[in-house]
Design a protein around this motif. Structure first.
Motif, PDB file in Angstrom:
ATOM      1  N   THR A 150       0.850  -1.286  -0.208  1.00 58.74           N
ATOM      2  CA  THR A 150       0.156  -0.214   0.048  1.00 58.74           C
ATOM      3  C   THR A 150       1.149   1.460  -0.128  1.00 58.74           C
ATOM      4  OG1 THR A 150       0.274  -0.367   2.424  1.00 58.74           O
ATOM      5  CG2 THR A 150      -2.206  -1.447   1.362  1.00 58.74           C
ATOM      6  N   GLY A 151       2.396   1.167  -0.002  1.00 55.27           N
ATOM      7  CA  GLY A 151       3.066   2.005  -0.328  1.00 55.27           C
ATOM      8  C   GLY A 151       3.780   2.869  -1.456  1.00 55.27           C
ATOM      9  N   GLU A 167      -2.595   5.872  -7.992  1.00 59.45           N
ATOM     10  CA  GLU A 167      -1.895   6.418  -6.372  1.00 59.45           C
ATOM     11  C   GLU A 167      -2.045   5.211  -5.917  1.00 59.45           C
ATOM     12  OE1 GLU A 167      -1.204  10.251  -5.479  1.00 59.45           O
ATOM     13  OE2 GLU A 167      -1.868  10.016  -7.714  1.00 59.45           O
ATOM     14  N   LYS A 168      -1.666   5.263  -4.476  1.00 63.01           N
ATOM     15  CA  LYS A 168      -0.790   4.407  -3.231  1.00 63.01           C
ATOM     16  C   LYS A 168      -2.368   4.036  -2.786  1.00 63.01           C
ATOM     17  CE  LYS A 168       2.249   6.487  -1.751  1.00 63.01           C
ATOM     18  NZ  LYS A 168       3.462   7.487  -0.101  1.00 63.01           N
ATOM     19  N   PRO A 169      -2.705   2.893  -3.127  1.00 61.41           N
ATOM     20  CA  PRO A 169      -3.814   2.210  -2.794  1.00 61.41           C
ATOM     21  C   PRO A 169      -3.978   1.445  -1.100  1.00 61.41           C
ATOM     22  CG  PRO A 169      -2.394   0.727  -3.574  1.00 61.41           C
ATOM     23  CD  PRO A 169      -2.206   2.259  -3.240  1.00 61.41           C
ATOM     24  N   THR A 173      -7.766  -2.564  -1.808  1.00 59.55           N
ATOM     25  CA  THR A 173      -7.715  -2.165  -4.035  1.00 59.55           C
ATOM     26  C   THR A 173      -6.287  -2.902  -3.914  1.00 59.55           C
ATOM     27  OG1 THR A 173      -9.049  -0.109  -2.974  1.00 59.55           O
ATOM     28  CG2 THR A 173      -7.320  -0.582  -5.806  1.00 59.55           C
ATOM     29  N   ALA A 174      -5.724  -3.124  -3.140  1.00 53.85           N
ATOM     30  CA  ALA A 174      -3.497  -3.489  -4.037  1.00 53.85           C
ATOM     31  C   ALA A 174      -4.178  -5.048  -3.890  1.00 53.85           C
ATOM     32  CB  ALA A 174      -2.494  -3.481  -2.510  1.00 53.85           C
ATOM     33  N   LYS A 175      -5.090  -6.157  -3.102  1.00 48.56           N
ATOM     34  CA  LYS A 175      -5.006  -6.941  -3.058  1.00 48.56           C
ATOM     35  C   LYS A 175      -6.088  -7.592  -4.370  1.00 48.56           C
ATOM     36  CE  LYS A 175      -4.597  -8.618   1.244  1.00 48.56           C
ATOM     37  NZ  LYS A 175      -5.837  -9.262   2.758  1.00 48.56           N
ATOM     38  N   GLY A 176      -6.794  -6.754  -4.838  1.00 48.42           N
ATOM     39  CA  GLY A 176      -6.974  -6.712  -6.362  1.00 48.42           C
ATOM     40  C   GLY A 176      -6.208  -6.295  -7.259  1.00 48.42           C
ATOM     41  N   PHE A 177      -5.603  -5.503  -7.171  1.00 51.24           N
ATOM     42  CA  PHE A 177      -4.494  -4.478  -8.501  1.00 51.24           C
ATOM     43  C   PHE A 177      -3.591  -6.844  -8.410  1.00 51.24           C
ATOM     44  CE2 PHE A 177      -3.609  -0.221  -7.496  1.00 51.24           C
ATOM     45  CZ  PHE A 177      -5.441   0.078  -8.046  1.00 51.24           C
ATOM     46  N   LEU A 178      -3.246  -6.918  -7.099  1.00 51.68           N
ATOM     47  CA  LEU A 178      -1.979  -8.771  -7.554  1.00 51.68           C
ATOM     48  C   LEU A 178      -3.749  -9.119  -7.832  1.00 51.68           C
ATOM     49  CD1 LEU A 178      -0.033  -7.091  -6.169  1.00 51.68           C
ATOM     50  CD2 LEU A 178       0.298  -9.478  -4.661  1.00 51.68           C
ATOM     51  N   TRP A 185       4.118  -2.481  -9.614  1.00 52.10           N
ATOM     52  CA  TRP A 185       4.379  -1.184  -8.589  1.00 52.10           C
ATOM     53  C   TRP A 185       5.412   0.201  -9.229  1.00 52.10           C
ATOM     54  CZ3 TRP A 185       7.446  -4.808  -4.601  1.00 52.10           C
ATOM     55  CH2 TRP A 185       6.408  -5.183  -4.304  1.00 52.10           C
ATOM     56  N   ASN A 186       4.862   1.077  -9.091  1.00 51.01           N
ATOM     57  CA  ASN A 186       5.591   2.644 -10.143  1.00 51.01           C
ATOM     58  C   ASN A 186       6.829   2.604  -9.819  1.00 51.01           C
ATOM     59  OD1 ASN A 186       6.352   4.768 -11.377  1.00 51.01           O
ATOM     60  ND2 ASN A 186       4.707   5.603 -10.733  1.00 51.01           N
TER      61      ASN A 186
END
Length: 335
Positions: A150-151, A167-169, A173-178, A185-186
């Motif tokens: 999330t960072g 933006e940082k989720p 949301t981060a689990k959904g991205f994965l 990661w940017n």
């Protein structure tokens, strides 16, 4: 094979590392702390790219330019120092480096608070980026994620094309991205021809382009004027160019990358390097004294000459709030 372009490593050294106080201070920000096998993050960044590039441009502030200079001179590396009078975010910082270069020069832009391992994979990604940049693209390095972090910001990709920057989720949301498998990661690392970046900046943010050019045209041996600098809008390069340009390509990078922006990331790095912890995951940084932790887990004690910090590692992001309070109440502890 003969090189068609000069390749220049642009190192952005701004920032004081407020989330790493009390290790990181204004007089010695985190990027110059020699806590990584006896080297600093700045030195590791220089070393990593030394065999790839022809020259280094360092964009930093008046407080840390001497620290950068000492390392580059020790290594006998040709460099140009651009000393910002005041921070104006990354769009202006990168514009200054591009103005200092030839339009055909290829710039590899990196922050200096990253730990990167598996250098063979890093070199492959950089070679690919240089090739794409030579074709007129602006290349960003996306890191294949290993956890729902999330960072970090994320890049939504479709092959080498960028669909969106995120933006940082939050954690959900981060689990959904994965789960979707097309989010990276940017890393904040870029590669492009100087002229291509400036053309895009001029198109999307003419005011930043114009004001930055004016500041650069009045530079005194790399030192920038404060009054003129204050007129530049302080906007990140992501917002100014990356999120708008049609020339962006993303490389799906497989090298190991972490942004050492918090004590949690420093803890994970030091742990992987064999730094001692007790049976409950408690760690001491900065002092050799015997230290016992009772009734605590995953706690970090950071000890310095005039300030100590005790925190649970999952609260690492909150150090920035403490730093901001000290700025008002005890500014001498930040020097």
């Amino acid at each position: 094979m003969e090189k068609k372009h000069n390749i220049i490593h642009v190192i952005l050294t701004g920032g004081v590392g407020s989330r790493l106080w009390p290790l990181s201070r204004k007089s010695r920000p985190k990027q110059y702390l020699e806590i990584f096998d006896g080297k600093s993050l700045f030195e590791l960044t220089v070393d990593r790219n030394q065999d790839i590039v022809d020259k280094v441009i360092v964009v930093g502030n008046i407080d840390n330019c001497d620290l950068s200079r000492a390392i580059l001179e020790k290594k006998n590396i040709p460099y140009l120092d651009i000393v910002e009078a005041t921070p104006r975010n990354t769009a202006a910082a990168i514009a200054f480096a591009a103005f200092a270069a030839d339009p055909e020069d290829i710039l590899i832009v990196t922050p200096m608070d990253h730990i990167i391992e598996k250098k063979d994979l890093y070199d492959i990604a950089v070679a690919d980026a240089i090739k794409k940049a030579g074709e007129g693209n602006i290349v960003t390095f996306g890191i294949v994620p290993t956890k729902p972090e999330t960072g970090y910001g994320y890049i939504e990709a479709k092959g080498e094309n960028v669909v969106s920057f995120r933006e940082k989720p939050n954690l959900v949301t981060a689990k959904g991205f994965l789960a979707k498998k097309n989010f990276l990661w940017n890393s904040g690392m870029f590669c492009f021809k100087a002229g291509v970046l400036l053309e895009e900046l001029k198109h999307f943010q003419p005011k930043i382009y114009k004001k930055s050019k004016k500041v650069w045209d009045h530079n005194d041996n790399g030192k920038l004027d404060l009054e003129l600098s204050m007129e530049i809008p302080a906007i990140s390069v992501d917002y100014a160019v990356m999120e708008r340009s049609k020339k962006i390509k993303v490389i799906h990078s497989q090298f190991l990358w972490s942004d050492l922006g918090s004590f949690e990331s420093v803890y994970d790095y030091l742990l992987a390097k064999g730094h001692p912890v007790d049976e409950n995951g408690n760690m001491v940084i900065g002092v050799q004294n015997f230290t016992a932790f009772i009734g605590m887990k995953n706690t970090i004690l950071v000890a310095t000459e005039n300030a100590n910090l005790v925190l649970q590692k999952e609260y690492s992001q909150d150090v920035k709030d403490l730093y901001n309070e000290l700025e008002v109440e005890k500014p001498e502890l930040l020097e």
